[in-house]
Design a protein around this motif. Structure first.
Motif, short mmCIF file in Angstrom:
data_model
loop_
_atom_site.label_atom_id
_atom_site.label_comp_id
_atom_site.label_asym_id
_atom_site.label_seq_id
_atom_site.Cartn_x
_atom_site.Cartn_y
_atom_site.Cartn_z
N LEU A 200 0.93 -1.41 -0.11
CA LEU A 200 0.00 -0.02 -0.04
C LEU A 200 0.90 1.38 0.08
CD1 LEU A 200 -2.73 -1.10 2.66
CD2 LEU A 200 -3.10 -0.83 0.30
N PRO A 201 1.29 1.64 -1.17
CA PRO A 201 2.47 2.73 -1.38
C PRO A 201 1.68 3.93 -0.63
CG PRO A 201 2.31 1.51 -3.38
CD PRO A 201 1.38 1.12 -2.60
N GLY A 202 2.45 4.47 0.30
CA GLY A 202 2.27 5.81 0.84
C GLY A 202 1.10 5.78 1.87
N THR A 203 0.68 4.65 2.36
CA THR A 203 -0.43 4.47 3.27
C THR A 203 0.19 4.52 4.66
OG1 THR A 203 -1.63 3.29 1.82
CG2 THR A 203 -2.35 3.04 4.07
N PRO A 204 -0.23 5.60 5.68
CA PRO A 204 0.30 5.21 6.95
C PRO A 204 0.03 3.95 7.70
CG PRO A 204 -1.10 7.32 6.58
CD PRO A 204 -1.16 6.50 5.30
N PRO A 205 0.89 3.56 8.67
CA PRO A 205 0.74 2.30 9.07
C PRO A 205 -0.79 1.93 9.88
CG PRO A 205 2.89 3.02 9.60
CD PRO A 205 2.16 4.03 8.87
N GLU A 206 -1.35 3.03 10.51
CA GLU A 206 -2.61 3.06 11.27
C GLU A 206 -3.60 3.10 10.28
OE1 GLU A 206 0.32 5.01 13.88
OE2 GLU A 206 -0.29 5.43 11.56
N GLY A 216 -10.90 -8.45 7.60
CA GLY A 216 -11.13 -9.84 8.44
C GLY A 216 -10.03 -10.11 9.54
N VAL A 217 -8.93 -9.56 9.52
CA VAL A 217 -7.80 -10.06 10.30
C VAL A 217 -7.97 -9.34 11.79
CG1 VAL A 217 -6.05 -8.63 9.38
CG2 VAL A 217 -5.37 -10.63 10.88
N ARG A 218 -7.62 -10.01 12.69
CA ARG A 218 -7.76 -9.10 13.91
C ARG A 218 -6.85 -8.60 14.62
NH1 ARG A 218 -10.34 -11.98 18.97
NH2 ARG A 218 -10.74 -9.46 19.32
N LEU A 219 -5.70 -9.28 14.50
CA LEU A 219 -4.34 -8.70 14.89
C LEU A 219 -3.44 -8.34 13.76
CD1 LEU A 219 -2.34 -8.06 17.25
CD2 LEU A 219 -1.82 -10.44 17.33
N VAL A 220 -2.92 -7.14 13.58
CA VAL A 220 -2.20 -6.62 12.71
C VAL A 220 -0.88 -6.07 13.46
CG1 VAL A 220 -1.34 -5.30 10.78
CG2 VAL A 220 -3.86 -6.30 10.95
N VAL A 221 0.56 -6.56 13.12
CA VAL A 221 1.65 -6.19 13.75
C VAL A 221 2.71 -5.69 12.69
CG1 VAL A 221 3.39 -6.63 15.33
CG2 VAL A 221 1.23 -7.71 15.78
N ILE A 222 3.16 -4.49 12.45
CA ILE A 222 4.04 -4.03 11.65
C ILE A 222 5.05 -3.63 12.32
CG2 ILE A 222 4.11 -2.09 9.80
CD1 ILE A 222 1.18 -1.69 9.52
N THR A 223 6.22 -4.47 11.81
CA THR A 223 7.60 -3.95 12.55
C THR A 223 8.30 -2.98 11.83
OG1 THR A 223 8.42 -5.83 11.20
CG2 THR A 223 7.96 -6.39 13.47
N LEU A 224 9.04 -1.90 12.56
CA LEU A 224 9.16 -0.79 12.19
C LEU A 224 10.77 -0.43 12.19
CD1 LEU A 224 6.37 1.44 13.84
CD2 LEU A 224 6.39 0.74 11.53
N GLY A 225 11.50 -1.58 11.92
CA GLY A 225 13.01 -1.62 12.18
C GLY A 225 13.39 -0.90 13.57
N ALA A 226 14.28 0.08 13.56
CA ALA A 226 14.67 0.77 14.62
C ALA A 226 13.66 1.39 15.40
CB ALA A 226 15.96 1.58 14.18
N ASP A 227 12.56 1.40 15.06
CA ASP A 227 11.45 2.30 15.72
C ASP A 227 10.57 1.42 16.20
OD1 ASP A 227 12.28 4.79 14.85
OD2 ASP A 227 11.23 4.99 12.97
N GLY A 228 10.83 -0.01 16.32
CA GLY A 228 10.06 -0.85 17.28
C GLY A 228 8.89 -1.37 16.44
N ALA A 229 7.74 -1.56 16.81
CA ALA A 229 6.61 -2.07 16.28
C ALA A 229 5.08 -1.44 16.56
CB ALA A 229 6.53 -3.90 16.45
N LEU A 230 4.40 -1.46 15.49
CA LEU A 230 2.80 -0.91 16.01
C LEU A 230 2.05 -2.37 15.89
CD1 LEU A 230 0.52 1.09 15.89
CD2 LEU A 230 0.74 0.89 13.48
#
Length: 320
Positions: A200-206, A216-230
């Motif tokens: 999703l180019p240019g789309t904010p993680p939130e 449909g997915v309940r839990l999404v985890v995006i790893t952000l490298g040195a910035d941790g994870a959302l």
């Protein structure tokens, strides 16, 4: 509480790293067992989760290396297929920060040739979670077979997917076309910031989390490298910091994060269904644990996740 088995399905890839050679016109390669799903299975087993790996392992020199590596880490290979095709090879080039760029040698290799018969008799009665992703879900002809297996698995186990987009092998449009279907099948979606930008180019993680929740997915985890994870659970969100570590390279870090997340959720008895008992506090704690596992993986060369007894090395920095 004893942790139930996690079944991982996907590829095992020979990761080749360039090293100094004896002559200027030579290139020496150090080959390590890798591949996203294989790395996750190894990390789970080393952390103490019973891990079974559904793989198609070649009988070539790389396939024998894979099998020895997986078995030495405690991974159950009882349903692994002895494949006639050759193994997949990925050549990694590291930049100054330890980030890897891969070139793949993957045409007609063992990992993508799944048939329905090979997965038809897999017993999932002891499995709390099925994890897959990466190229196994998009490479033909086996990708459709893997999706069908997930449909069957979803009736009895939590489903976890890591897209792990590899644009050099498969166009991002292929992943995009299938992502909504994967979200409908999955309970957990773990991906990197690089994956997000390709999907999703240019789309904010939130915003991306909300789109995938709607699918449909309940839990999404995006790893952000040195910035941790959302992490986002049904739209409730938490950010977790990365754990400081001396970085040798980042190969396998995301796979180790996924393993740490699933291991911790499994230890808490939270896998096995649609995450009905899961709250944001449990998600945050599991992500903090996963960040420690990923940091330890970054502190050594190649996809070499830590054994459980090494976790104390980062206890002070990473918490419980």
């Amino acid at each position: 509480m004893s942790t139930r088995q996690i079944t991982v399905l996907g590829e095992c890839v020979a990761d080749a790293f360039a090293e100094p050679a004896n002559a200027s016109h030579e290139l020496a390669l150090r080959v390590l067992p890798g591949g996203g799903p294989a790395n996750t299975a190894v990390a789970l087993a080393r952390l103490g989760t019973p891990a079974r790996f559904l793989a198609r392992l070649s009988g070539d020199v790389f396939g024998r290396l894979f099998r020895a590596h997986l078995e030495a880490s405690g991974v159950d290979l009882s349903y692994a297929v002895a494949a006639a095709e050759p193994s997949t090879l990925a050549v990694a080039e590291l930049d100054a920060a330890g980030q890897a760029t891969f070139s793949f040698h993957a045409r007609n290799t063992a990992d993508w040739q799944w048939t329905a018969d090979e997965l038809a008799d897999v017993d999932l009665s002891a499995t709390a979670c099925v994890h897959t992703g990466s190229l196994a879900l998009v490479q033909e002809p086996g990708g459709v077979v893997v999706e069908e297996f997930l449909e069957t698995a979803a009736s009895r186990a939590t489903v976890s997917i890591d897209p792990n987009v590899r644009p050099l092998l498969v166009r991002p449009q292929v992943y995009r076309a299938r992502l909504a279907r994967w979200c409908a099948l999955a309970d957990i979606l773990r991906l990197s910031l690089d994956d997000l930008e390709l999907l999703l180019p240019g789309t904010p993680p939130e915003q991306a989390c909300d789109l995938w929740h709607a699918a449909g997915v309940r839990l999404v985890v995006i790893t952000l490298g040195a910035d941790g994870a959302l992490a986002s659970l049904d739209g409730e969100r938490v950010r977790v910091p990365a754990v400081a570590a001396r970085v040798v390279d980042t190969v396998g870090a995301g796979d180790s994060f996924t393993a740490g997340l699933l291991h911790r959720l499994g230890e808490g008895g939270l896998l096995g269904g649609r995450l009905a008992g899961l709250g944001l506090d449990e998600v945050e704690e599991a992500c903090r644990f996963a960040a420690r596992v990923a940091a330890l993986t970054c502190s050594v060369a190649g996809p070499n996740p830590p054994w459980r007894d090494r976790l104390a090395d980062l206890t002070a920095a990473g918490g419980a």
